[in-house]
Design a protein around this motif. Structure first.
Motif, PDB file in Angstrom:
ATOM      1  N   TYR A  23      84.231 139.274 -17.766  1.00 25.58           N
ATOM      2  CA  TYR A  23      83.591 138.115 -17.269  1.00 25.58           C
ATOM      3  C   TYR A  23      84.122 137.686 -15.979  1.00 25.58           C
ATOM      4  O   TYR A  23      85.331 137.936 -15.390  1.00 25.58           O
ATOM      5  N   ASP A  43      85.765 134.986 -13.433  1.00 25.41           N
ATOM      6  CA  ASP A  43      87.004 134.381 -13.785  1.00 25.41           C
ATOM      7  C   ASP A  43      86.408 132.891 -13.825  1.00 25.41           C
ATOM      8  O   ASP A  43      86.995 132.176 -14.777  1.00 25.41           O
ATOM      9  N   LYS A  72      85.229 132.492 -17.583  1.00 25.27           N
ATOM     10  CA  LYS A  72      86.055 132.755 -18.754  1.00 25.27           C
ATOM     11  C   LYS A  72      86.523 131.641 -19.742  1.00 25.27           C
ATOM     12  O   LYS A  72      86.758 130.672 -19.239  1.00 25.27           O
ATOM     13  N   GLY A  73      86.224 131.967 -21.159  1.00 22.18           N
ATOM     14  CA  GLY A  73      86.623 130.983 -21.770  1.00 22.18           C
ATOM     15  C   GLY A  73      85.547 130.092 -22.072  1.00 22.18           C
ATOM     16  O   GLY A  73      85.668 129.267 -23.199  1.00 22.18           O
ATOM     17  N   ARG A  74      84.496 130.195 -21.449  1.00 20.96           N
ATOM     18  CA  ARG A  74      83.474 129.186 -21.690  1.00 20.96           C
ATOM     19  C   ARG A  74      81.897 130.110 -21.937  1.00 20.96           C
ATOM     20  O   ARG A  74      81.208 129.590 -22.778  1.00 20.96           O
ATOM     21  N   SER A 106      80.480 124.145 -22.474  1.00 18.03           N
ATOM     22  CA  SER A 106      80.994 123.250 -21.479  1.00 18.03           C
ATOM     23  C   SER A 106      80.763 123.747 -19.915  1.00 18.03           C
ATOM     24  O   SER A 106      81.258 124.054 -18.991  1.00 18.03           O
TER      25      SER A 106
END
Length: 120
Positions: free
Chosen positions: A58, A60, A63-65, A83
Protein backbone atom coordinates in the motif's frame (compact mmCIF):
# COMPACT_ATOMS: atom_id res chain seq x y z
CA UNK A 1 -6.82 -8.77 -20.91
CA UNK A 2 -9.58 -6.20 -20.33
CA UNK A 3 -10.44 -4.38 -17.13
CA UNK A 4 -13.62 -2.52 -16.27
CA UNK A 5 -13.64 -0.36 -13.14
CA UNK A 6 -16.70 0.87 -11.29
CA UNK A 7 -17.81 2.18 -7.93
CA UNK A 8 -16.48 5.71 -7.88
CA UNK A 9 -18.54 8.67 -6.79
CA UNK A 10 -18.89 11.66 -4.51
CA UNK A 11 -18.52 11.11 -0.77
CA UNK A 12 -18.01 13.31 2.26
CA UNK A 13 -14.78 13.26 4.19
CA UNK A 14 -14.76 10.35 6.61
CA UNK A 15 -16.98 8.28 4.37
CA UNK A 16 -16.34 5.02 2.55
CA UNK A 17 -16.42 3.68 -0.98
CA UNK A 18 -15.75 0.32 -2.57
CA UNK A 19 -14.26 0.17 -6.03
CA UNK A 20 -14.60 -2.91 -8.20
CA UNK A 21 -12.74 -3.96 -11.31
CA UNK A 22 -13.81 -6.86 -13.51
CA UNK A 23 -10.98 -8.64 -15.30
CA UNK A 24 -11.71 -10.53 -18.51
CA UNK A 25 -9.81 -12.10 -21.37
CA UNK A 26 -7.23 -14.80 -21.60
CA UNK A 27 -3.82 -14.62 -20.07
CA UNK A 28 -0.97 -16.99 -19.37
CA UNK A 29 0.01 -15.61 -15.99
CA UNK A 30 -1.44 -12.84 -13.86
CA UNK A 31 1.38 -11.47 -11.73
CA UNK A 32 -0.36 -8.70 -9.79
CA UNK A 33 -3.64 -6.82 -9.64
CA UNK A 34 -3.91 -3.40 -8.16
CA UNK A 35 -5.13 0.15 -8.05
CA UNK A 36 -3.50 3.43 -9.02
CA UNK A 37 -4.79 6.97 -8.87
CA UNK A 38 -4.16 10.23 -10.63
CA UNK A 39 -5.15 13.62 -9.28
CA UNK A 40 -5.42 16.64 -11.60
CA UNK A 41 -2.00 17.90 -12.61
CA UNK A 42 -0.21 15.02 -10.91
CA UNK A 43 1.34 11.77 -12.03
CA UNK A 44 -0.36 8.41 -11.67
CA UNK A 45 0.71 6.76 -8.41
CA UNK A 46 0.25 3.32 -6.97
CA UNK A 47 -2.41 2.94 -4.27
CA UNK A 48 -2.46 -0.79 -3.54
CA UNK A 49 -1.23 -3.96 -5.21
CA UNK A 50 -1.84 -7.63 -4.45
CA UNK A 51 0.21 -10.59 -5.68
CA UNK A 52 -0.96 -14.10 -6.49
CA UNK A 53 0.43 -15.27 -3.17
CA UNK A 54 -1.76 -12.74 -1.39
CA UNK A 55 0.97 -10.30 -0.48
CA UNK A 56 -0.23 -6.70 -0.46
CA UNK A 57 1.54 -3.36 -0.74
CA UNK A 58 0.00 0.00 0.00
CA UNK A 59 1.00 3.59 -0.49
CA UNK A 60 1.91 5.11 2.87
CA UNK A 61 -0.90 7.64 2.54
CA UNK A 62 -3.60 4.96 2.51
CA UNK A 63 -2.23 2.37 4.95
CA UNK A 64 -4.78 1.48 7.57
CA UNK A 65 -7.63 3.05 5.59
CA UNK A 66 -7.73 1.14 2.30
CA UNK A 67 -7.85 -2.59 1.65
CA UNK A 68 -7.27 -4.37 -1.66
CA UNK A 69 -8.67 -7.82 -2.35
CA UNK A 70 -9.53 -10.17 -5.19
CA UNK A 71 -12.04 -12.91 -5.82
CA UNK A 72 -10.82 -16.50 -5.74
CA UNK A 73 -10.55 -16.79 -9.51
CA UNK A 74 -8.73 -13.50 -9.90
CA UNK A 75 -11.51 -12.27 -12.13
CA UNK A 76 -12.02 -9.15 -10.05
CA UNK A 77 -10.06 -6.81 -7.83
CA UNK A 78 -11.60 -4.58 -5.20
CA UNK A 79 -10.52 -1.55 -3.22
CA UNK A 80 -12.30 -0.80 0.02
CA UNK A 81 -11.67 2.81 1.02
CA UNK A 82 -12.51 3.99 4.53
CA UNK A 83 -11.97 7.28 6.32
CA UNK A 84 -11.71 9.08 3.02
CA UNK A 85 -10.00 12.45 2.89
CA UNK A 86 -10.24 15.27 0.35
CA UNK A 87 -6.69 14.46 -0.74
CA UNK A 88 -7.92 11.04 -1.87
CA UNK A 89 -9.80 12.78 -4.68
CA UNK A 90 -8.53 11.38 -7.98
CA UNK A 91 -9.33 9.14 -10.90
CA UNK A 92 -8.70 5.59 -9.79
CA UNK A 93 -7.43 3.02 -12.27
CA UNK A 94 -7.24 -0.73 -11.87
CA UNK A 95 -4.24 -2.45 -13.36
CA UNK A 96 -3.25 -6.01 -14.15
CA UNK A 97 0.40 -6.91 -14.59
CA UNK A 98 0.13 -10.03 -16.70
CA UNK A 99 1.61 -12.25 -19.37
CA UNK A 100 -0.54 -12.90 -22.46
CA UNK A 101 1.52 -16.00 -23.20
CA UNK A 102 4.67 -17.78 -22.08
CA UNK A 103 6.84 -15.99 -24.64
CA UNK A 104 6.19 -12.41 -23.60
CA UNK A 105 7.21 -10.45 -20.55
CA UNK A 106 4.41 -9.23 -18.30
CA UNK A 107 2.75 -5.97 -19.32
CA UNK A 108 0.48 -3.49 -17.60
CA UNK A 109 -3.17 -3.59 -18.64
CA UNK A 110 -5.32 -0.67 -17.50
CA UNK A 111 -8.97 -0.13 -16.85
CA UNK A 112 -10.70 3.07 -17.93
CA UNK A 113 -10.63 4.81 -14.55
CA UNK A 114 -13.35 5.81 -12.13
CA UNK A 115 -13.64 9.22 -10.46
CA UNK A 116 -13.56 9.46 -6.69
CA UNK A 117 -14.35 12.87 -5.19
CA UNK A 118 -14.15 13.49 -1.46
CA UNK A 119 -15.73 16.71 -0.22
CA UNK A 120 -14.59 18.43 2.95
Amino acid sequence: VQLQASGGGLVQAGGSLRLSCAVSGSFFNMVTLGWYRQAPGKQRDVVAVVTKSGRTNYADSVKGRFAVSTDNAWNAVYLRMNSLKPEDTAVYFCCAFAQRNGYQSPLDYWGQGTQVTVSS
